[in-house]
Enzyme design. Structure first.
Site, PDB file in Angstrom:
ATOM      1  N   ASP A 170      -2.249 -14.362   0.011  1.00  0.00           N
ATOM      2  CA  ASP A 170      -1.667 -13.586   1.111  1.00  0.00           C
ATOM      3  C   ASP A 170      -1.232 -12.205   0.631  1.00  0.00           C
ATOM      4  OD1 ASP A 170      -0.934 -13.184   3.729  1.00  0.00           O
ATOM      5  OD2 ASP A 170       1.019 -14.157   3.539  1.00  0.00           O
ATOM      6  N   GLU A 174       2.902  -5.864   3.271  1.00  0.00           N
ATOM      7  CA  GLU A 174       4.206  -6.431   3.668  1.00  0.00           C
ATOM      8  C   GLU A 174       4.777  -7.359   2.594  1.00  0.00           C
ATOM      9  OE1 GLU A 174       1.447  -6.232   5.355  1.00  0.00           O
ATOM     10  OE2 GLU A 174       1.749  -6.263   7.535  1.00  0.00           O
TER      11      GLU A 174
END
Ligand code: AMP
Length: 303
Positions: A170, A174
């Protein structure tokens, strides 16, 4: 100073999110005569709590200072009720187990954890300059030197993870934080897995950063992180990820076809490295060891 923060070791496996299980864990870790190493037990009263640093899906993050050592940390407070409602207790346990055992200058340290009746607290390294995502929004896009510094650090940190059989899965702006010196820290291991020889089939991560093998529901391995490094490098240099589209089915299509548009200002050697990350066949992707020897990295990270 960090040594004053107790290392999380074998009690990690005792962590449970529900109160009942928490009680069991407490009991098992206090077994008399156990051969387990002494592990420092933390509680909220060990810390002075400062300003909030941000909010996430399951709680808030605060600046905090350990009272005895004055060591500064980020204290992440997660609500058990919200975690169990979303069914992510397992994911959190895995995240803690993985992050607590990684030691790399570009991976955010997790020093320890504790819990009370309603909350779980994660004691994290403080990343003073916050989210990389916000920096990218502020400057629209990064110059080559800045992008190359981040890509080199990420390649190094991910290579370290892969050697330890951890796949992040992932990687996106962010999930990347910056410390006081501006060095990058991989922060969120919520989707990561321990992959001892195994190849995985779960669909996870954020659409824009998913490689073709995951989009197509095939098995995947550590090479998924190499792909996302290509997506990230493109985003650092241009301001948006290469396969971005308002319709998810179009994003899927663009990923599967590796349909990339190159703005004129993206240099030849930058295109070459991105193209070596974004290869459809996972086996054909560049090895993370070779990233630092690529001409674009050498040209932009020389002192
Ligand atoms: P999260 O719940 O991990 O998404 O964190 C929420 C927000 O808190 C993030 O977007 C950051 O701005 C901030 N934050 C989280 N962890 C840290 C940290 N270790 N150091 C500084 N700020 C942090």
């Amino acid at each position: 100073m960090a040594s004053t923060i107790g290392e999380v070791t074998s009690t990690m496996s005792g962590l449970k999110v529900t109160s009942e299980a928490a009680a069991n864990a407490q009991q098992s870790s206090s077994n008399a005569g156990s051969a387990k190493p002494e592990v420092r037990k933390w509680s909220l009263s060990d810390f002075d709590i400062g300003k909030p640093l941000g909010s996430g899906k399951f709680g808030k993050v605060y600046l905090a200072r350990e009272k005895k050592s004055h060591f500064i940390v980020a204290l992440k407070v997660l609500y058990k009720s919200q975690l169990s409602k979303a069914g992510v207790e397992h994911q959190l346990r895995r995240e803690i187990e993985i992050q607590a055992h990684l030691r790399h200058p570009n991976i955010l340290r997790l020093y320890g954890y504790f819990y009370d009746q309603t909350r779980i607290y994660l004691i994290l390294e403080f990343a003073a300059k916050g989210e990389l995502y916000k920096e990218l929004q502020k400057s629209q896009r990064f110059d080559e030197k800045r992008a190359a510094k981040y890509i080199k650090s990420l390649a190094h940190a991910l290579n370290y993870c892969h050697i330890k059989h951890v796949i992040h899965r992932d990687i996106k702006p962010e999930n990347l934080l910056l410390d006081l010196k501006g060095d990058l820290k991989i922060a969120d291991f919520g989707w990561s897995v321990h992959a001892p020889n195994s190849r995985r089939k779960t669909l996870c991560g954020t659409l824009d950063y998913l490689p073709p093998e995951m989009v197509e529901g095939k098995e995947h391995d550590s090479k998924v992180d190499v792909w996302s490094l290509g997506v990230l490098m493109y985003e650092f240099l241009t301001g948006s990820p290469p396969f971005e589209h308002p319709t998810p089915s179009e994003t899927y299509k663009k990923i599967a076809q590796i349909d990339i548009k190159w703005p004129a200002y993206v240099t030849e050697d930058a295109r070459d490295l991105i193209s070596k990350f974004l290869v459809k066949d996972p086996k054909g992707r560049i090895h993370l060891n070779d990233v630092e020897h690529h001409p674009w990295i050498i040209r932009n990270t020389a002192e």
